[in-house]
Design an enzyme around this catalytic site. Structure first.
Site, PDB file in Angstrom:
ATOM      1  N   ASP A  38      -2.551 -21.738 -62.584  1.00  0.00           N
ATOM      2  CA  ASP A  38      -2.514 -20.411 -63.212  1.00  0.00           C
ATOM      3  C   ASP A  38      -3.972 -20.011 -63.434  1.00  0.00           C
ATOM      4  O   ASP A  38      -4.688 -20.669 -64.198  1.00  0.00           O
ATOM      5  CB  ASP A  38      -1.750 -20.493 -64.541  1.00  0.00           C
TER       6      ASP A  38
ATOM      7  N   ASP B 220      -4.357 -12.329 -62.822  1.00  0.00           N
ATOM      8  CA  ASP B 220      -3.675 -13.420 -63.535  1.00  0.00           C
ATOM      9  C   ASP B 220      -2.492 -13.855 -62.672  1.00  0.00           C
ATOM     10  O   ASP B 220      -1.468 -13.173 -62.652  1.00  0.00           O
ATOM     11  CB  ASP B 220      -3.215 -12.901 -64.903  1.00  0.00           C
TER      12      ASP B 220
ATOM     13  N   HIS C   4       3.245  -9.394 -69.497  1.00  0.00           N
ATOM     14  CA  HIS C   4       2.273  -8.839 -70.447  1.00  0.00           C
ATOM     15  C   HIS C   4       1.451  -7.814 -69.701  1.00  0.00           C
ATOM     16  O   HIS C   4       1.345  -7.849 -68.478  1.00  0.00           O
ATOM     17  CB  HIS C   4       1.409  -9.935 -71.105  1.00  0.00           C
TER      18      HIS C   4
ATOM     19  N   HIS D  77      -4.503 -10.456 -71.624  1.00  0.00           N
ATOM     20  CA  HIS D  77      -3.327  -9.983 -72.351  1.00  0.00           C
ATOM     21  C   HIS D  77      -3.725  -8.626 -72.929  1.00  0.00           C
ATOM     22  O   HIS D  77      -4.182  -8.518 -74.056  1.00  0.00           O
ATOM     23  CB  HIS D  77      -2.916 -10.964 -73.448  1.00  0.00           C
TER      24      HIS D  77
ATOM     25  N   GLU E  19       6.045 -13.104 -64.683  1.00  0.00           N
ATOM     26  CA  GLU E  19       5.764 -14.536 -64.637  1.00  0.00           C
ATOM     27  C   GLU E  19       6.890 -15.391 -65.221  1.00  0.00           C
ATOM     28  O   GLU E  19       6.708 -16.054 -66.242  1.00  0.00           O
ATOM     29  CB  GLU E  19       4.440 -14.848 -65.338  1.00  0.00           C
TER      30      GLU E  19
ATOM     31  N   TYR F 233      10.750 -24.896 -67.394  1.00  0.00           N
ATOM     32  CA  TYR F 233      10.015 -26.104 -67.804  1.00  0.00           C
ATOM     33  C   TYR F 233      11.045 -27.136 -68.264  1.00  0.00           C
ATOM     34  O   TYR F 233      11.759 -26.907 -69.244  1.00  0.00           O
ATOM     35  CB  TYR F 233       9.035 -25.759 -68.932  1.00  0.00           C
TER      36      TYR F 233
ATOM     37  N   ARG G  48       6.176 -22.141 -62.647  1.00  0.00           N
ATOM     38  CA  ARG G  48       5.956 -20.724 -63.001  1.00  0.00           C
ATOM     39  C   ARG G  48       5.424 -20.035 -61.746  1.00  0.00           C
ATOM     40  O   ARG G  48       4.641 -20.635 -60.995  1.00  0.00           O
ATOM     41  CB  ARG G  48       4.960 -20.601 -64.163  1.00  0.00           C
TER      42      ARG G  48
HETATM   43  N1  GLY Z   1      -2.671 -17.302 -67.906  1.00  0.00           N
HETATM   44  C1  GLY Z   1      -2.131 -16.780 -69.071  1.00  0.00           C
HETATM   45  C2  GLY Z   1      -0.926 -16.026 -68.807  1.00  0.00           C
HETATM   46  O1  GLY Z   1      -0.364 -16.115 -67.741  1.00  0.00           O
HETATM   47  O2  GLY Z   1      -0.499 -15.247 -69.601  1.00  0.00           O
HETATM   48 MN    MN Z   2      -1.290 -16.620 -65.927  1.00  0.00          MN
HETATM   49 MN    MN Z   3      -0.014 -14.001 -67.443  1.00  0.00          MN
END
Ligand code: GLY
Ligand code: MN
Ligand code: MN
Length: 443
Positions: free
Chosen positions: A264, A275, A358, A365, A388, A392, A409
């Protein structure tokens, strides 16, 4: 990509347009936006400076020690306070603009040395009926704002004027920042392109026996090579059971044969962020159990992205992912409740404990309410969000042993368009066959 991502390239009219929108929303208020503090690690060694997103958004300023005061009302104004030129300091930390050049560059109505702030702030605040300022900022500013408010209040008793409330600047800036303009979308596109390149480099390094830190290094080397300022957040290179730790950043384990590896990562390019997450099999092929769960997460990614279009409540994106994941886990026998019970957050959160989206932009974020007064926000063209979904299955959870220690993910960055959406990171494969190919072919 060969250009460096300097945020200092400023289309003045873009920032002037944003300031008009801010002034209009301010009505009679005054907004005070300080620069981010310089941060240190291990005593006196400076981190690379990261400008404050709100200050940059409002006026383009990226130097430490800056304060912008933006006033609405009948005579809107933009007053800038910056550090004075100082040859000694500039020798160590690089050039400063100084008030004159900064005022001209950023189109301020007036620009002063930051040392004048204490003297000038009371009158600037007194001209407004509210102060838009974030409580709890660091440094000298809270004391100056408090003193200026107090002075304005005392003066106001005589005239019946002056500020009577302190409001968070996000009340005005967050909704504006939710709608990316063309200039921002271009930066986000660049950040996403660099992020995809970094992900490819990281995945190319995945193999049994490789340290997670090597994967991180490959991702981040590509970010820098492509002209990004670096990572927008600590890269997650999580193998095996570490994939179940949502914000795992140690990256200190050696990848084993049979592991999944969750990467990630996001590049910050011109202050805007990508992201992206991909989860790949270390050996180049998924086990049957990994394949089964991966297919559930991939189906959730597809259904959640399909939900992204104008006028749809943002909560629909999460609900699409939840219903696909719940149905998938029921189908695999990993959830055993009846379907209604399994859709309850208290049940599915054991395996899918985070939100699906997000906002994304200047901040990874990015700010902005997802709901207000109990109603979810409707998506509109120009909004950028991640999708996303993840599953898990922690070691020790009540699933068969072959499923334990699996964290999957898959994350893409999506812009809402007039007639639906565009996946800005869709060039990085997600299908089982393509992902296996990416690993075995080395990216
Ligand atoms: N890498 C942080 C997120 O995916 O929100
Ligand atoms: Mn991420
Ligand atoms: Mn993210």
């Amino acid at each position: 990509m060969s250009t460096f991502s300097s945020p200092a390239v400023i289309p003045a009219q873009v920032f002037a347009g944003r300031r008009s929108a801010i002034c209009e929303a301010l009505e009679g208020g005054v907004m005070v936006l300080p620069a981010a503090p310089v941060r240190f690690r291990s005593r006196d060694t400076e981190y690379r400076y990261r400008p404050d997103s709100e200050l940059y958004y409002a006026c383009g300023a990226i130097e430490p020690g800056t304060v912008a005061v933006i006033s609405g009302g009948a005579e809107p104004s933009f007053v800038l306070f910056v550090r004075e030129r100082d040859p000694d300091a500039e020798l160590w930390a690089g050039p400063r603009l100084g008030p004159e050049a900064a005022g001209e560059l950023f189109g301020a109505d007036a620009a002063f040395p930051i040392g004048d702030l204490a003297r000038r702030l009371p009158a600037l605040l007194h001209a407004g009926d509210r102060v838009h300022y974030r409580l709890g900022r660091e440094g000298e500013l809270p004391r100056l704002v408090q003193a200026a408010l107090e002075e304005a209040r005392v003066r106001g008793h005589r005239k019946g004027s002056g500020p009577r409330a302190v409001v968070d600047p996000g009340e005005i800036l967050d909704p504006l920042r939710l709608h990316k303009d063309e200039f921002e979308l271009e930066r986000v596109r660049q950040a996403c392109a660099v992020t995809v390149a970094g992900q490819r480099a990281g995945i190319a390094a995945v193999a049994p026996g490789v340290g997670e830190w090597v994967i991180e290094a490959e991702v981040e080397a590509e970010f820098r090579r492509a002209g990004a300022a670096g990572s927008g957040f600590e890269t997650i290179a999580a193998s095996g059971p570490n994939g179940c730790v949502l914000h795992y950043v140690d990256n200190s384990r050696i990848v084993r044969d049979g592991d999944l590896v969750l990467v990630d990562a996001g590049a910050e390019f011109g202050l805007y962020n990508g992201d992206v997450t991909r989860t790949v099999p270390a050996s180049g092929s998924f086990t049957p159990e990994q394949r089964a769960v991966y297919e559930v997460v991939e189906a959730a990614r597809v259904s959640a992205i399909a939900a992204v279009k104008p006028d749809v409540p943002v909560s629909d994106v999460h609900e699409a992912a939840v219903s696909t994941i719940v149905d998938g886990l029921l189908g695999l026998g990993l959830l055993t409740q009846d379907v209604q019970d399994a859709r309850s957050p208290s049940v599915y959160r054991e395996f899918f404990p985070h939100q699906t989206t997000h906002w994304l932009g200047l901040d990874v974020h990015d700010p902005g309410d997802y709901a207000r007064a109990g109603s979810p926000r409707a998506l509109q063209p120009g909004m950028v969000l991640t999708v996303e979904p993840g599953v898990y299955l922690r070691v020790g959870s009540k699933v068969p042993a072959a499923f334990q220690g699996m964290g999957i993910r898959i994350e893409d960055d999506i812009v809402v368009t007039e007639d639906g959406h565009e996946n800005l990171t869709g060039s990085l494969p997600t299908s089982i066959e393509d992902v296996e190919h990416l690993v075995s072919e080395g990216g």
